[in-house]
Design a protein around this motif. Structure first.
Motif, PDB file in Angstrom:
ATOM      1  N   UNK A  66      47.510  60.218  10.068  1.00 21.99           N
ATOM      2  CA  UNK A  66      48.190  60.281  11.363  1.00 21.99           C
ATOM      3  C   UNK A  66      47.647  61.455  12.154  1.00 21.99           C
ATOM      4  N   UNK A  67      47.137  61.164  13.327  1.00 21.90           N
ATOM      5  CA  UNK A  67      46.527  62.174  14.189  1.00 21.90           C
ATOM      6  C   UNK A  67      47.303  62.200  15.507  1.00 21.90           C
ATOM      7  N   UNK A  68      47.819  63.380  15.867  1.00 18.48           N
ATOM      8  CA  UNK A  68      48.544  63.546  17.126  1.00 18.48           C
ATOM      9  C   UNK A  68      47.824  64.582  17.995  1.00 18.48           C
ATOM     10  N   UNK A  69      47.664  64.267  19.268  1.00 16.34           N
ATOM     11  CA  UNK A  69      47.088  65.202  20.248  1.00 16.34           C
ATOM     12  C   UNK A  69      47.881  65.067  21.542  1.00 16.34           C
ATOM     13  N   UNK A  70      48.420  66.161  22.022  1.00 16.35           N
ATOM     14  CA  UNK A  70      49.369  66.108  23.133  1.00 16.35           C
ATOM     15  C   UNK A  70      48.707  66.164  24.500  1.00 16.35           C
ATOM     16  N   UNK A  71      49.497  65.843  25.507  1.00 11.08           N
ATOM     17  CA  UNK A  71      49.160  66.080  26.905  1.00 11.08           C
ATOM     18  C   UNK A  71      50.203  67.020  27.494  1.00 11.08           C
ATOM     19  N   UNK A  72      49.772  68.140  28.041  1.00 10.50           N
ATOM     20  CA  UNK A  72      50.675  69.038  28.754  1.00 10.50           C
ATOM     21  C   UNK A  72      50.760  68.551  30.189  1.00 10.50           C
ATOM     22  N   UNK A  73      51.896  67.943  30.533  1.00 11.04           N
ATOM     23  CA  UNK A  73      52.055  67.398  31.887  1.00 11.04           C
ATOM     24  C   UNK A  73      53.164  68.105  32.660  1.00 11.04           C
ATOM     25  N   UNK A  74      53.558  69.301  32.206  1.00  6.77           N
ATOM     26  CA  UNK A  74      54.428  70.170  32.991  1.00  6.77           C
ATOM     27  C   UNK A  74      53.865  71.581  32.852  1.00  6.77           C
ATOM     28  N   UNK A  75      53.363  72.117  33.975  1.00  4.13           N
ATOM     29  CA  UNK A  75      52.647  73.390  33.916  1.00  4.13           C
ATOM     30  C   UNK A  75      52.495  73.926  35.341  1.00  4.13           C
TER      31      UNK A  75
END
Length: 475
Positions: A66-75
């Protein structure tokens, strides 16, 4: 089973990788803040951890990784982009998220199993912050919530520095509501122009660090195997992740192995807009450089060494990939009758040794040399390239020249002309009479063939309008 060794940034040693659960190998990698196109440096960790993901799937099975990579969409960068453009924040983040996915796909990167967006996990972040306050690891002040750094005795273990040394050697934000200069924000207030959510501390939005802790916990649990990212994230981001996660979930151990890739340079200098050497992945793709070429250049340098992007490296990578692809084209009918080949064991061994991609590329060169006289090795080369994300038919549409150049092996007349023109040019350089060379060159251009002449010799590259019928009489 293949033994994998990885350099653990926390222990500063190469260790044999032993997953917490071989049936559920878990990896989290910090992803992009989506407000603009991904620059070339943003792509390096994507390619690095894509290679590791492929290795883990190869060793343990795709269904067990299981591979998770996030998106920062509040900044705040996103807020600023919305303010200057007049566009809605959601519109900007949706567009730039898709840009990122498209550009990384062009580099041959597999999509992770989970790609969480920070804004979809606000309730989980609030819950984690509430738990930290209850445990006396955080405190509310003037609409903010701050993490009490000195409440976590192991703080600094990843970067190898004490809290007092960090204060002495770094510029930290000193606010009147902070108990300690090193305390960092978990929650901050928002005004009417900024995105925000209702919380026990008022209308506001999360700090940067809490999002990865909350999302990794929800997707991977309190303990997981690998956490990755660029080495610029080691402090403060990763250091803060460890502190807040271990305090919020003391029953877990958070990440077991920490991996960090080195930064990228361009022609020996740090990439920056002021130097005029700043460019995005899309810039290169639009210039006709295939994503596979970009990936090949990345793989040619070990991930823990600074990577220097140069025009010469890109040219050499394209030349190598074209040479290998010509072999596949020339042996196409033979390969159809060959059984599927396994990935070369030495390629697997190189990648298993702390992602030694440079060693794997060197091995591909050796396989190619053997494949010129051994059809079975052609199949091994193909399988090994695909394992590294260098799929034989991947990303060819990115460059018409790159695609059409592969047809050279099937056009004997063009090969003959190339040899003839090389000899004619040699004689012309001695006699200073280039009239015949110019005649042949003009005819080739009319036929849709690009003529590349350099110190190394002559290279003919069929373009998208190539017409083989116009070659008649030239050879």
């Amino acid at each position: 089973m293949t033994e994998i060794k990885l350099h653990n940034s926390r222990s500063r040693t190469k260790e044999v990788f032993t997953p917490l659960d071989p049936e559920n190998v878990r990896m989290y990698v910090c992803g992009p803040t989506v407000y603009d196109r991904a620059h070339l440096g943003n792509a390096r960790p994507v390619v690095v951890f894509d290679v590791l993901y492929r290795l883990l799937r190869h060793v343990y099975g795709a269904e067990r990784v299981t591979y998770a990579r996030n998106f920062t969409d509040v900044d705040d960068k996103i807020n600023a982009r919305a303010a200057e453009s007049g566009r809605a924040i959601g519109e900007i983040t949706a567009e730039t998220t898709q840009w990122f996915l498209d550009d990384m796909a062009a580099l041959g990167a597999l999509e992770p199993d989970h790609m969480p967006r920070a804004t979809a996990y606000i309730p989980q972040m609030i819950a984690m912050i509430e738990g930290l306050i209850e445990g006396d690891h955080a405190y509310a002040a003037e609409g903010h919530v701050l993490f009490r750094v000195r409440s976590y005795k192991a703080y600094g273990g990843l970067s190898g520095r004490s809290v007092d040394d960090m204060i002495a050697g770094a510029r930290v934000e000193v606010a009147p509501f902070k108990e300690d200069p090193m305390d960092f924000v978990l929650w901050k207030p928002s005004d009417a122009t900024q995105p925000g959510w209702d919380s026990p501390w008022g209308y506001g939005r999360p700090g940067w660090h809490i999002e990865c802790s909350a999302m990794s916990y929800e997707i991977l649990g309190p303990s997981f195997d690998i956490h990755g990212g660029g080495n610029d994230l080691m402090f403060p981001h990763h250091e803060n992740e460890i502190a807040q996660s271990c305090c919020a979930h003391p029953e877990g151990q958070f990440a077991q192995v920490w991996m960090h890739n080195e930064m990228l340079q361009v022609e020996g200098k740090k990439m920056s807009k002021s130097l005029g050497n700043f460019f995005t992945v899309r810039d290169l793709l639009d210039q006709g450089i295939p994503g596979e070429v970009i990936r090949f250049v990345f793989l040619s340098t070990h991930y823990r060494k600074p990577m220097d992007w140069t025009e010469r490296k890109a040219q050499e990578a394209e030349k190598t990939l074209r040479k290998w692809d010509q072999l596949f084209v020339a042996t196409g009918s033979v390969m159809k009758n060959l059984p599927d080949a396994e990935v070369d064991p030495q390629v697997i061994a190189a990648i298993s040794d702390d992602l030694n991609t440079a060693g794997a590329i060197a091995r591909l060169h050796e396989i190619y040399a053997a494949a010129r006289s051994d059809d079975q090795q052609v199949a091994v080369l193909k399988a090994s390239m695909e394992f590294l994300g260098l799929g034989v038919q991947a990303n060819r549409s990115a460059s018409a020249n790159f695609q059409s150049a592969m047809t050279v092996a099937l056009i004997p007349e063009l090969q003959t002309i190339e040899t003839l023109l090389r000899e004619m040019r040699r004689k012309a350089m001695a006699s200073k009479d280039f009239s015949e060379v110019d005649r042949i060159k003009s005819a080739l251009l009319e036929a849709g063939v690009e003529v590349r002449m350099s110190k190394e010799g002559v290279e003919l590259v069929p373009g998208p309008n190539f017409d083989p019928s116009q070659l008649e009489g030239l050879s």
